[in-house]
Design a protein around this motif. Structure first.
Motif, PDB file in Angstrom:
ATOM      1  N   TYR A 402     -10.470  -3.266  -5.597  1.00  0.00           N
ATOM      2  CA  TYR A 402      -9.569  -4.073  -4.770  1.00  0.00           C
ATOM      3  C   TYR A 402      -8.912  -3.259  -3.647  1.00  0.00           C
ATOM      4  O   TYR A 402      -7.999  -3.743  -2.991  1.00  0.00           O
ATOM      5  CB  TYR A 402      -8.488  -4.709  -5.647  1.00  0.00           C
ATOM      6  CG  TYR A 402      -9.046  -5.701  -6.637  1.00  0.00           C
ATOM      7  CD1 TYR A 402      -9.496  -6.943  -6.214  1.00  0.00           C
ATOM      8  CD2 TYR A 402      -9.146  -5.386  -7.994  1.00  0.00           C
ATOM      9  CE1 TYR A 402     -10.024  -7.858  -7.127  1.00  0.00           C
ATOM     10  CE2 TYR A 402      -9.669  -6.287  -8.900  1.00  0.00           C
ATOM     11  CZ  TYR A 402     -10.112  -7.526  -8.476  1.00  0.00           C
ATOM     12  OH  TYR A 402     -10.634  -8.416  -9.371  1.00  0.00           O
ATOM     13  N   HIS A 403      -9.374  -2.017  -3.470  1.00  0.00           N
ATOM     14  CA  HIS A 403      -8.871  -1.156  -2.394  1.00  0.00           C
ATOM     15  C   HIS A 403      -7.343  -1.018  -2.442  1.00  0.00           C
ATOM     16  O   HIS A 403      -6.645  -1.120  -1.432  1.00  0.00           O
ATOM     17  CB  HIS A 403      -9.293  -1.704  -1.021  1.00  0.00           C
ATOM     18  CG  HIS A 403     -10.758  -1.941  -0.892  1.00  0.00           C
ATOM     19  ND1 HIS A 403     -11.672  -0.908  -0.814  1.00  0.00           N
ATOM     20  CD2 HIS A 403     -11.486  -3.102  -0.854  1.00  0.00           C
ATOM     21  CE1 HIS A 403     -12.899  -1.422  -0.734  1.00  0.00           C
ATOM     22  NE2 HIS A 403     -12.812  -2.744  -0.756  1.00  0.00           N
ATOM     23  N   SER A 404      -6.832  -0.772  -3.634  1.00  0.00           N
ATOM     24  CA  SER A 404      -5.397  -0.592  -3.834  1.00  0.00           C
ATOM     25  C   SER A 404      -5.113   0.853  -4.231  1.00  0.00           C
ATOM     26  O   SER A 404      -6.031   1.650  -4.478  1.00  0.00           O
ATOM     27  CB  SER A 404      -4.875  -1.539  -4.914  1.00  0.00           C
ATOM     28  OG  SER A 404      -5.549  -1.314  -6.140  1.00  0.00           O
ATOM     29  N   SER A 405      -3.847   1.205  -4.285  1.00  0.00           N
ATOM     30  CA  SER A 405      -3.440   2.584  -4.593  1.00  0.00           C
ATOM     31  C   SER A 405      -3.226   2.762  -6.088  1.00  0.00           C
ATOM     32  O   SER A 405      -2.856   1.824  -6.796  1.00  0.00           O
ATOM     33  CB  SER A 405      -2.154   2.930  -3.855  1.00  0.00           C
ATOM     34  OG  SER A 405      -2.332   2.843  -2.459  1.00  0.00           O
ATOM     35  N   LEU A 406      -3.457   3.974  -6.561  1.00  0.00           N
ATOM     36  CA  LEU A 406      -3.203   4.341  -7.946  1.00  0.00           C
ATOM     37  C   LEU A 406      -2.745   5.795  -7.965  1.00  0.00           C
ATOM     38  O   LEU A 406      -3.408   6.660  -7.385  1.00  0.00           O
ATOM     39  CB  LEU A 406      -4.460   4.181  -8.797  1.00  0.00           C
ATOM     40  CG  LEU A 406      -4.363   4.675 -10.244  1.00  0.00           C
ATOM     41  CD1 LEU A 406      -3.406   3.799 -11.041  1.00  0.00           C
ATOM     42  CD2 LEU A 406      -5.742   4.694 -10.904  1.00  0.00           C
ATOM     43  N   ILE A 460       0.761   6.966 -15.430  1.00  0.00           N
ATOM     44  CA  ILE A 460      -0.164   6.208 -14.595  1.00  0.00           C
ATOM     45  C   ILE A 460       0.644   5.128 -13.874  1.00  0.00           C
ATOM     46  O   ILE A 460       1.305   4.311 -14.516  1.00  0.00           O
ATOM     47  CB  ILE A 460      -1.275   5.548 -15.436  1.00  0.00           C
ATOM     48  CG1 ILE A 460      -2.073   6.618 -16.200  1.00  0.00           C
ATOM     49  CG2 ILE A 460      -2.201   4.725 -14.554  1.00  0.00           C
ATOM     50  CD1 ILE A 460      -3.097   6.034 -17.162  1.00  0.00           C
ATOM     51  N   SER A 461       0.589   5.116 -12.550  1.00  0.00           N
ATOM     52  CA  SER A 461       1.382   4.179 -11.751  1.00  0.00           C
ATOM     53  C   SER A 461       0.476   3.306 -10.885  1.00  0.00           C
ATOM     54  O   SER A 461       0.061   3.715  -9.786  1.00  0.00           O
ATOM     55  CB  SER A 461       2.372   4.937 -10.859  1.00  0.00           C
ATOM     56  OG  SER A 461       3.223   5.765 -11.638  1.00  0.00           O
ATOM     57  N   PRO A 462       0.129   2.095 -11.339  1.00  0.00           N
ATOM     58  CA  PRO A 462      -0.705   1.192 -10.531  1.00  0.00           C
ATOM     59  C   PRO A 462       0.043   0.716  -9.284  1.00  0.00           C
ATOM     60  O   PRO A 462       1.278   0.659  -9.264  1.00  0.00           O
ATOM     61  CB  PRO A 462      -0.975   0.020 -11.488  1.00  0.00           C
ATOM     62  CG  PRO A 462      -0.626   0.524 -12.848  1.00  0.00           C
ATOM     63  CD  PRO A 462       0.447   1.536 -12.651  1.00  0.00           C
ATOM     64  N   GLU A 463      -0.728   0.365  -8.250  1.00  0.00           N
ATOM     65  CA  GLU A 463      -0.157  -0.181  -7.004  1.00  0.00           C
ATOM     66  C   GLU A 463       0.909   0.741  -6.418  1.00  0.00           C
ATOM     67  O   GLU A 463       1.910   0.293  -5.877  1.00  0.00           O
ATOM     68  CB  GLU A 463       0.447  -1.573  -7.263  1.00  0.00           C
ATOM     69  CG  GLU A 463      -0.485  -2.582  -7.896  1.00  0.00           C
ATOM     70  CD  GLU A 463      -1.625  -2.972  -6.971  1.00  0.00           C
ATOM     71  OE1 GLU A 463      -1.455  -2.836  -5.746  1.00  0.00           O
ATOM     72  OE2 GLU A 463      -2.684  -3.401  -7.480  1.00  0.00           O
ATOM     73  N   GLU A 467       3.239   8.858  -1.716  1.00  0.00           N
ATOM     74  CA  GLU A 467       4.633   9.034  -1.301  1.00  0.00           C
ATOM     75  C   GLU A 467       5.592   8.375  -2.288  1.00  0.00           C
ATOM     76  O   GLU A 467       6.617   8.955  -2.674  1.00  0.00           O
ATOM     77  CB  GLU A 467       4.828   8.433   0.099  1.00  0.00           C
ATOM     78  CG  GLU A 467       6.237   8.648   0.650  1.00  0.00           C
ATOM     79  CD  GLU A 467       6.404   8.074   2.044  1.00  0.00           C
ATOM     80  OE1 GLU A 467       7.547   8.015   2.512  1.00  0.00           O
ATOM     81  OE2 GLU A 467       5.393   7.674   2.652  1.00  0.00           O
ATOM     82  N   GLN A 468       5.243   7.171  -2.740  1.00  0.00           N
ATOM     83  CA  GLN A 468       6.081   6.473  -3.715  1.00  0.00           C
ATOM     84  C   GLN A 468       6.096   7.207  -5.053  1.00  0.00           C
ATOM     85  O   GLN A 468       7.146   7.326  -5.697  1.00  0.00           O
ATOM     86  CB  GLN A 468       5.565   5.043  -3.914  1.00  0.00           C
ATOM     87  CG  GLN A 468       5.752   4.143  -2.704  1.00  0.00           C
ATOM     88  CD  GLN A 468       5.029   2.815  -2.861  1.00  0.00           C
ATOM     89  OE1 GLN A 468       3.961   2.741  -3.470  1.00  0.00           O
ATOM     90  NE2 GLN A 468       5.612   1.763  -2.291  1.00  0.00           N
ATOM     91  N   ALA A 469       4.940   7.728  -5.463  1.00  0.00           N
ATOM     92  CA  ALA A 469       4.855   8.459  -6.723  1.00  0.00           C
ATOM     93  C   ALA A 469       5.655   9.759  -6.646  1.00  0.00           C
ATOM     94  O   ALA A 469       6.304  10.159  -7.629  1.00  0.00           O
ATOM     95  CB  ALA A 469       3.397   8.754  -7.067  1.00  0.00           C
ATOM     96  N   PHE A 498       6.294  18.837 -12.144  1.00  0.00           N
ATOM     97  CA  PHE A 498       5.579  17.585 -11.865  1.00  0.00           C
ATOM     98  C   PHE A 498       4.459  17.829 -10.856  1.00  0.00           C
ATOM     99  O   PHE A 498       4.686  18.490  -9.836  1.00  0.00           O
ATOM    100  CB  PHE A 498       6.524  16.529 -11.288  1.00  0.00           C
ATOM    101  CG  PHE A 498       7.607  16.070 -12.222  1.00  0.00           C
ATOM    102  CD1 PHE A 498       7.531  14.836 -12.840  1.00  0.00           C
ATOM    103  CD2 PHE A 498       8.707  16.883 -12.483  1.00  0.00           C
ATOM    104  CE1 PHE A 498       8.538  14.411 -13.691  1.00  0.00           C
ATOM    105  CE2 PHE A 498       9.714  16.462 -13.330  1.00  0.00           C
ATOM    106  CZ  PHE A 498       9.628  15.227 -13.945  1.00  0.00           C
ATOM    107  N   GLY A 499       3.270  17.288 -11.157  1.00  0.00           N
ATOM    108  CA  GLY A 499       2.166  17.307 -10.206  1.00  0.00           C
ATOM    109  C   GLY A 499       1.705  15.893  -9.923  1.00  0.00           C
ATOM    110  O   GLY A 499       1.454  15.129 -10.860  1.00  0.00           O
ATOM    111  N   VAL A 500       1.598  15.525  -8.633  1.00  0.00           N
ATOM    112  CA  VAL A 500       1.285  14.155  -8.241  1.00  0.00           C
ATOM    113  C   VAL A 500      -0.003  14.112  -7.418  1.00  0.00           C
ATOM    114  O   VAL A 500      -0.189  14.935  -6.511  1.00  0.00           O
ATOM    115  CB  VAL A 500       2.440  13.539  -7.425  1.00  0.00           C
ATOM    116  CG1 VAL A 500       2.095  12.121  -6.989  1.00  0.00           C
ATOM    117  CG2 VAL A 500       3.741  13.565  -8.218  1.00  0.00           C
ATOM    118  N   ALA A 501      -0.864  13.152  -7.749  1.00  0.00           N
ATOM    119  CA  ALA A 501      -2.072  12.903  -6.948  1.00  0.00           C
ATOM    120  C   ALA A 501      -2.334  11.406  -6.939  1.00  0.00           C
ATOM    121  O   ALA A 501      -1.909  10.691  -7.859  1.00  0.00           O
ATOM    122  CB  ALA A 501      -3.267  13.647  -7.522  1.00  0.00           C
ATOM    123  N   SER A 502      -3.023  10.954  -5.885  1.00  0.00           N
ATOM    124  CA  SER A 502      -3.246   9.511  -5.742  1.00  0.00           C
ATOM    125  C   SER A 502      -4.683   9.208  -5.358  1.00  0.00           C
ATOM    126  O   SER A 502      -5.382  10.040  -4.788  1.00  0.00           O
ATOM    127  CB  SER A 502      -2.299   8.927  -4.686  1.00  0.00           C
ATOM    128  OG  SER A 502      -0.957   9.055  -5.092  1.00  0.00           O
TER     129      SER A 502
END
Length: 542
Positions: A402-406, A460-463, A467-469, A498-502
């Motif tokens: 669905y071409h959304s962010s995760l 795990i943060s859907p949608e 930057e938001q994560a 904390f390590g963040v990737a999207s």
């Protein structure tokens, strides 16, 4: 509502049956009149009777047209009045036939019995007795008025001559009235009694059929929500009520919470999702009662003082506690927004459903608990590594589709081994449990918290984009640090990295996302001040 619709349909079917029966009577009447005209030994004026039979045929035809215009769902009251009116008119016409064919000597008096039977089948017991009273009143009036010569007596010799005018004998008149009274009311009683036996048998068959069907359905699933909806829908359908709910009991918190509901407004459900037990309240009364609580008119029940239920407009209800092995499971409610009388069959059926529901819900809760244990970490209570991997894989495929962010956030407790060696493994376990609890508190419901390794956690943060994560990780870090400062001194020294990737900006699939988030976490652990890093291709902190 299925039962209520069937009852409405039965009323219309009985009226149709009555109209068909009248057509048969009219047809037979024409034949009898013709035969009487041909075979009567004395002069017989058939014309008035032909006219009467023709008028009956016309009004029966009009009744048929009127019935076609009625709506099964909306015109139940009209149909009941219509059925009563037809029976009353039939009795009036029959009384007129009796009068013109000899009054007390008329052979058509016996036809009243047939019509009283018809009324007993078509109408309720109360209405049948009223129609029998009407028939008796009309015949008695004719006989008495003829006896006192207030109205003329019409003699009619059909196939035999009458030996003398019996209507002039007072004893005969009293005997006729007495016999008619006994026959009419005994007929109604007998028909009502046999009808009640038949109804009880039908209700018993229906109850067994319902319980058999629901037992099969309950045996095919262990999903709690499916079981609750199945029980609730069946209870509402079989009682013909407008709404219902199932509230489950939480022993630890001593409160009930609505888990399934139908027919209520959203405002009502928001107010009553959970409530504490109140001594001597309606809920307390239900749970302590040995029998189902049945309220047929809330305005007449002093104990029914729930402002929430009253504001919603609930006027009547059946409430049955759910118990199994002396354990309180919850309460099954069926509600209506109008006062109504619940039959013994309805109350009994809801009780049977509650018994089955209690066992099924208990099994489903055990299955749900077992299923949850299989996907959660035994120490911290958050999801385990296996469930984390399956969910991340699924969410990554959905995000790509669905071409959304995760986003994925990896969290590590700095120097946990040193802390464990210094304070002991028990304190180490308590620390991990506290961190897991704070992570759940600081995140959204749609975020999934999992224990990734010994002292590592993952979110795990859907949608959610990078930057938001990143902002979420900064906020979680600050909130947990603040919470630890309020704890004992040993927790104040705890630091988290904390390590963040999207996806899709950093990775193409689940494995790649884990790798990128882990690289960002490694950079965060190496940093002296900043402990939250977002992945960059250059591997420099954000």
């Amino acid at each position: 509502m299925k039962k209520e619709f069937q009852e409405k349909l039965e009323i219309f079917e009985k009226i149709q049956w009555l109209i068909k029966l009248r057509w048969i009577v009219v047809s037979c009447a024409f034949i009898v009149i013709w035969l009487t005209k041909m075979l009567a030994p004395t002069e017989f004026f058939a014309t008035p009777f032909y006219i009467l039979a023709g008028l009956i045929a016309c009004y029966n035809l009009l009744f048929g047209f009127y019935l076609e215009s009625l709506n099964v769902e909306d015109d139940e009251d009209k149909a009941k009045k219509f059925a009563n009116m037809q029976v009353s008119l039939d009795i009036a016409i029959l009384a007129m036939v009796v009068y013109f064919t000899g009054g007390a000597e008329s052979p058509f008096i016996s036809v009243f019995i047939l019509h009283i039977i018809t009324a007993g089948i078509s109408l309720t017991t109360k209405e049948s007795f009223m129609q029998a009273t009407l028939a008796l009143t009309l015949v008695t009036s004719i006989v008495v008025l003829e006896y006192f010569s207030i109205i003329p007596h019409h003699e009619l010799a059909i196939l035999y001559p009458l030996p003398y005018n019996q209507y002039t004998d007072g004893r005969f008149v009293i005997t006729i009235i007495f016999k008619l009274s006994i026959m009419f009311f005994f007929t109604v009683y007998l028909i009502s009694y046999l009808s009640s036996l038949l109804n009880k048998k039908q209700e018993g068959t229906r109850e067994l059929s319902t319980l058999l069907n629901i037992s099969k359905s309950l045996g095919s699933t262990l999903e709690l929500d499916s079981i609750l909806n199945l029980i609730l829908n069946t209870a509402i359908s079989e009682t013909g009520t407008s709404a219902g709910s199932i509230a489950l009991f939480d022993e630890e918190k001593e409160e009930l919470g609505v888990r399934a509901a139908k027919g209520f407004s959203e405002e009502f459900l928001n107010k009553t999702l959970k409530w504490k037990l109140r001594k001597d309240g309606v809920t307390d009364m239900i749970l302590k009662g040995e029998k189902p609580l049945v309220i047929e008119d809330s305005s007449k029940e002093p104990a029914f003082n729930s402002s929430t239920l009253l504001n919603e407009g609930v006027k009547s209800l059946i409430a049955v506690p759910l118990f199994t092995d002396h354990k309180t499971i919850g309460i099954l409610y069926v509600d209506d927004f109008k006062p109504r009388e619940f039959t013994e069959s309805e109350v009994r059926l809801v009780s049977f459903l509650a018994t089955q529901a209690a066992v099924a819900i208990n099994n489903a809760q055990f299955h749900e608990k077992t299923k949850r244990l299989a996907i959660t970490d035994g120490l911290t209570g958050v999801y385990n590594h296996r469930y984390f991997s399956e969910t991340l894989e699924s969410e990554a495929k959905r995000a790509n589709r669905y071409h959304s962010s995760l986003s994925l956030t990896m969290i590590d407790v700095d120097d946990f081994k040193i802390y464990n060696d210094t304070h002991g493994h028990l304190e180490g376990d308590i620390l991990l449990t506290k961190i897991a609890y704070f992570l759940v508190e600081c995140t959204r419901e749609i975020d999934l918290i999992a224990r990734y390794g010994g002292d590592e956690f993952a979110i795990i943060s859907p949608e959610t984009d990078k930057e938001q994560a990143f902002e979420m990780a900064e906020r979680i870090k600050a909130e947990i640090a603040d919470k630890f400062l309020k704890e004992r001194e040993i927790y104040a020294i705890i630091k988290l990295s904390f390590g963040v990737a999207s996806l899709p900006c950093d990775a193409v699939d689940a494995d790649d996302l884990i790798k990128k988030a882990d690289e960002a976490l490694y950079q965060a652990k190496r940093a002296k001040k900043k402990k939250v890093y977002a992945f960059k291709a250059s591997t420099k902190g954000a």
